[in-house]
Design a protein around this motif. Structure first.
Motif, short mmCIF file in Angstrom:
data_model
loop_
_atom_site.label_atom_id
_atom_site.label_comp_id
_atom_site.label_asym_id
_atom_site.label_seq_id
_atom_site.Cartn_x
_atom_site.Cartn_y
_atom_site.Cartn_z
N LYS A 48 0.81 -1.22 0.00
CA LYS A 48 0.00 0.00 0.00
C LYS A 48 0.84 1.28 0.00
O LYS A 48 0.30 2.37 -0.12
N GLY A 434 -2.65 3.57 3.77
CA GLY A 434 -1.51 3.52 2.87
C GLY A 434 -1.25 4.87 2.25
O GLY A 434 -2.18 5.59 1.90
N SER A 443 -3.22 3.46 -6.49
CA SER A 443 -2.79 2.19 -5.92
C SER A 443 -1.81 1.55 -6.89
O SER A 443 -2.10 1.40 -8.07
N VAL A 449 -4.78 -4.00 -4.16
CA VAL A 449 -4.88 -2.93 -3.17
C VAL A 449 -5.67 -1.77 -3.76
O VAL A 449 -5.12 -0.77 -4.18
N VAL A 471 -10.52 0.72 -0.55
CA VAL A 471 -9.24 0.46 0.09
C VAL A 471 -9.46 0.42 1.58
O VAL A 471 -9.87 1.40 2.18
N GLY A 475 -4.89 -1.93 4.33
CA GLY A 475 -4.05 -1.94 3.15
C GLY A 475 -4.71 -2.44 1.90
O GLY A 475 -4.10 -2.49 0.85
N GLY A 476 -6.00 -2.86 1.89
CA GLY A 476 -6.59 -3.30 0.64
C GLY A 476 -7.88 -4.06 0.81
O GLY A 476 -8.45 -4.14 1.88
#
Length: 497
Positions: A48, A434, A443, A449, A471, A475-476
């Motif tokens: 991220k 992130g 991203s 992510v 997101v 981190g995703g």
């Protein structure tokens, strides 16, 4: 109609032309270290934050060269004059701006690639939490003032340069009777970057989760060992330009007009560079095996770089076996120095830049006099050896202390000012989501992510896990490469503790 150009027959003119073509080629090779740094750092952060690392590395070069051209290179000349017996000539210090000849613009480019290396090192220490605006301003400070001042004190003929018959040498060099030895920048470039990164990492503070409630360090794995090791090998390739290229004279012309190839000088530099690299890697592998029970690829990569740093200031001055020992010492120190940084100093240096660039650079440069190469010295292992003297050893210690003190104080002052002006750190929400999303709205890995479709609006940051394409703060989206399950440890294998 084609204009005929007479063929130059003057040996000095021909030699100068070949030497400057060599300087250009190695400058391009040193520039190729920039993608090496980008890959090395990107591999050691979480998925991220990869885009943010890449953005900072591009900024180091793009903004750095502009600042170094307008301010930095000229300031080095001013600092040199103020700290030596030379007369101050501000216009002369900046004369390269309007000097298209080799001595002006080509020499400037060669200096610029070294300055950018010092600036880039810092980004690896503060990855994953430093505000981009603050980082941009830090790059300006490093390339305009911090690094150029060190360049002025050393290579430009300032404080630490050796005495001269006309009294224009550096004040410290004149007092000690010798000049500071750092051939290609183990301290002038690498230690400056490593110490600046250490100070920045301290003042920015550790990443969230890096230390537990008891103050014990916790591993935060990076996302790609592959990128980190590939970046290391690219850096090693570019390092030949860094070290061998600093031997800028390929052909020399004697008073009688005869031309000589500087093969012996080039040979020593390239051999010591290669042996230092290999010894550093093997020493780090051995230490990581002893320390962690198994050999760690990332620590071997860090040791390879530390071995290179350790011999960078020494390559023309030491025997081949001295270079091998210096490289091995630099590699062996990487893991203990990193653990000291994290466990004792409690500083979150993501890519271990202080251990690799700071410690190895300082130790390797201080010890140069112990392994001096001399044609008149004692032949040991097929190479003439001579101790370079107590005065030289004293100068090496003094030089390292001067450079380190300036770097720490100057970087600290700049960062404290930036903290008051714009703040050094991103918000907790941005750090969770992130920096790719929070700082740049993208991203790097859209399949894993979040959404980086260029036609979409800024990706949504959702604290509750979000919907598909959002997101998450971890981190995703579901199915991502999780921040606790990546393949490469950003601390060089701390997860094996």
């Amino acid at each position: 109609m084609l204009e005929t150009v007479p063929l130059q027959s003057d040996p000095q003119t021909i030699a100068n032309g070949i030497n400057y073509v060599w300087v250009l080629v190695v400058s391009f090779l040193i520039f190729f270290m920039q993608p090496g740094f980008a890959l090395l750092e990107a591999g050691q952060v979480r998925a991220k934050n990869v885009g943010n690392v890449l953005m900072k590395n591009m900024t180091d070069w793009a903004l750095g060269v502009l600042v170094y051209f307008v301010v930095g290179a000229g300031l080095a000349g001013v600092v040199a004059a103020l700290t030596s017996g030379s007369a101050l000539d501000v216009m002369g210090a900046f004369s390269y701006v309007g000097s298209p000849g080799a001595v002006g613009w080509i020499d400037w480019v060669f200096g610029a690639v070294f300055a950018m290396t010092a600036a880039t090192i810092v980004s690896g220490a503060v990855a994953e939490r430093m505000d981009f605006r603050a980082y941009v301003l830090l790059v300006v400070a490093v390339t305009a003032v911090v690094y150029p001042t060190v360049q002025g004190l050393t290579w430009a003929g300032g404080l630490l340069s050796g005495p001269t018959p006309d009294g224009t040498g550096g004040f410290v060099g004149a007092a000690l009777g010798v000049g500071y030895l750092d051939f290609a920048g183990a301290t002038v470039v690498h230690m400056v970057g490593g110490l600046a990164g250490l100070v920045a990492a301290k003042l920015v503070g550790p990443r969230k989760g890096r230390f537990d409630a008891n103050g014990d360090s916790q591993p935060i794995p990076g996302h790609s060992m592959l990128l980190a090791v590939l970046g290391t090998l690219i850096l090693a390739f570019g390092w030949y330009g860094f070290n061998v290229g600093t031997q800028a004279t390929v052909l020399s012309v004697a008073d009688d007009g005869s031309v000589a190839f500087m093969g012996a000088a080039l040979g020593r530099v390239v051999l010591v560079t290669t042996l230092g690299m290999g010894a550093g890697a093997m020493a780090a592998m051995a230490v990581s095996t002893y320390w962690q029970g198994k050999p760690d690829p990332l620590w071997m990569a860090n040791g390879l770089l530390a071995g290179l740093v350790a011999v960078t200031g020494a390559v023309p001055h030491v025997t081949w076996w001295g270079g091998l020992l210096l490289g091995a010492l630099g590699g062996a120190l990487v893991l203990p120095a990193y653990r000291f940084t994290v466990d004792t100093l409690k500083i979150d240096d993501v890519c271990g830049v202080f251990a690799v660039h700071g410690v190895a650079g300082a130790v390797g440069t201080i010890l140069i006099p112990l392994f001096g190469a001399s044609s008149s010295g004692t032949a040991i292992l097929g190479d003439g050896w001579a101790f370079l003297g107590v005065d030289q050893l004293a100068m090496q210690v003094v030089g390292v202390l001067v450079i380190a003190t300036w770097t720490v104080l100057a970087t600290g002052a700049v960062l404290l000012a930036l903290d008051a002006l714009v703040g050094l750190r991103v918000s907790e929400e941005e750090e969770e989501a992130g920096l790719d999303v929070g700082e740049h709205g993208i991203s790097t890995y859209p399949e894993f992510v979040g959404n980086s479709n260029p036609e979409s609006s800024r990706p949504t940051v959702s604290a509750d896990g979000g919907t598909e394409g959002d997101v998450r703060t971890d981190g995703g989206t579901e199915g991502d490469v999780r921040t606790d399950g990546a393949t490469a440890a950003s601390d060089g294998g701390e997860g094996d503790d």
